[in-house]
Design a protein around this motif. Structure first.
Motif, PDB file in Angstrom:
ATOM      1  N   SER A  19      13.431   4.146  -1.243  1.00 36.84           N
ATOM      2  CA  SER A  19      14.704   3.435  -1.322  1.00 36.84           C
ATOM      3  C   SER A  19      15.308   3.623  -2.704  1.00 36.84           C
ATOM      4  O   SER A  19      14.731   4.272  -3.564  1.00 36.84           O
ATOM      5  N   SER A  28      10.781   0.727  -3.196  1.00 40.11           N
ATOM      6  CA  SER A  28       9.967   0.551  -2.003  1.00 40.11           C
ATOM      7  C   SER A  28      10.391   1.630  -1.022  1.00 40.11           C
ATOM      8  O   SER A  28      11.330   2.378  -1.270  1.00 40.11           O
ATOM      9  N   LYS A  30       9.043   3.887   2.911  1.00 44.73           N
ATOM     10  CA  LYS A  30       8.185   4.105   4.073  1.00 44.73           C
ATOM     11  C   LYS A  30       7.509   5.461   3.951  1.00 44.73           C
ATOM     12  O   LYS A  30       8.123   6.434   3.524  1.00 44.73           O
ATOM     13  N   TYR A  31       6.240   5.512   4.370  1.00 40.13           N
ATOM     14  CA  TYR A  31       5.469   6.741   4.369  1.00 40.13           C
ATOM     15  C   TYR A  31       5.137   7.097   5.818  1.00 40.13           C
ATOM     16  O   TYR A  31       4.605   6.278   6.563  1.00 40.13           O
ATOM     17  N   SER A  45       4.232   3.597   7.274  1.00 41.12           N
ATOM     18  CA  SER A  45       3.520   2.642   6.435  1.00 41.12           C
ATOM     19  C   SER A  45       4.388   2.265   5.243  1.00 41.12           C
ATOM     20  O   SER A  45       5.055   3.129   4.661  1.00 41.12           O
ATOM     21  N   PRO A  46       4.394   0.977   4.872  1.00 45.65           N
ATOM     22  CA  PRO A  46       5.203   0.567   3.721  1.00 45.65           C
ATOM     23  C   PRO A  46       4.601   1.063   2.412  1.00 45.65           C
ATOM     24  O   PRO A  46       3.390   1.196   2.284  1.00 45.65           O
ATOM     25  N   MET A  48       5.209   0.753  -2.063  1.00 48.02           N
ATOM     26  CA  MET A  48       5.870   0.108  -3.201  1.00 48.02           C
ATOM     27  C   MET A  48       5.449   0.844  -4.446  1.00 48.02           C
ATOM     28  O   MET A  48       4.296   1.252  -4.570  1.00 48.02           O
ATOM     29  N   ILE A  65       0.458   2.821  -0.912  1.00 52.72           N
ATOM     30  CA  ILE A  65       0.805   2.875   0.507  1.00 52.72           C
ATOM     31  C   ILE A  65      -0.202   2.026   1.271  1.00 52.72           C
ATOM     32  O   ILE A  65      -1.408   2.231   1.158  1.00 52.72           O
ATOM     33  N   ASN A  66       0.289   1.080   2.052  1.00 55.06           N
ATOM     34  CA  ASN A  66      -0.536   0.268   2.938  1.00 55.06           C
ATOM     35  C   ASN A  66      -0.587   1.008   4.278  1.00 55.06           C
ATOM     36  O   ASN A  66       0.269   0.831   5.124  1.00 55.06           O
ATOM     37  N   LYS A  68      -0.954   2.145   7.849  1.00 60.43           N
ATOM     38  CA  LYS A  68      -0.988   1.417   9.108  1.00 60.43           C
ATOM     39  C   LYS A  68      -1.898   2.052  10.140  1.00 60.43           C
ATOM     40  O   LYS A  68      -2.266   1.431  11.109  1.00 60.43           O
TER      41      LYS A  68
END
Length: 109
Positions: A19, A28, A30-31, A45-46, A48, A65-66, A68
């Motif tokens: 972003s 932040s 998305k991956y 996956s989000p 930051m 990366i969290n 998912k």
């Protein structure tokens, strides 16, 4: 100027959307992984992160990366390079931590 905003893709086909980078260098996004054992499409996956606000186009950055698709987290650090022909490259190093089933199996996480 170093601006990480937008879409990036690696040699494995994984894509990331960063972003807008705020005035402090935080972002932040998305991956989207292309590397998975799953037969179906994976959810984004989000992520930051933060970058240095360098003016020479070669800033350093880091993000988490969290993931998912599994109980894991990836942390990447790197540097942005702007080539003479206008191409841009993110050179990164990363760590991946998977969830361990127990303390005794933590060594393989």
């Amino acid at each position: 100027q170093c601006d990480l905003s937008g879409w990036w893709q690696n040699e494995l086909g994984c894509r990331m959307l960063v972003s807008v980078v705020d005035s402090q260098g935080n972002f932040s996004g998305k991956y989207h992984t292309a590397v998975s054992r799953a037969q179906k499409a994976t959810k984004p996956s989000p992520l930051m992160g933060s970058q240095q606000l360098e003016q020479d186009g070669q800033c350093t950055f880091g993000f988490t990366i969290n993931l998912k698709l599994s109980d894991s987290t990836a942390v990447l650090v790197g540097q942005h390079f702007a080539g003479a022909g206008g191409e841009e490259l993110l050179q990164t190093s990363w760590l991946l931590r998977e969830k361990a089933d127990s303390l005794s199996s933590e060594w393989k996480a």
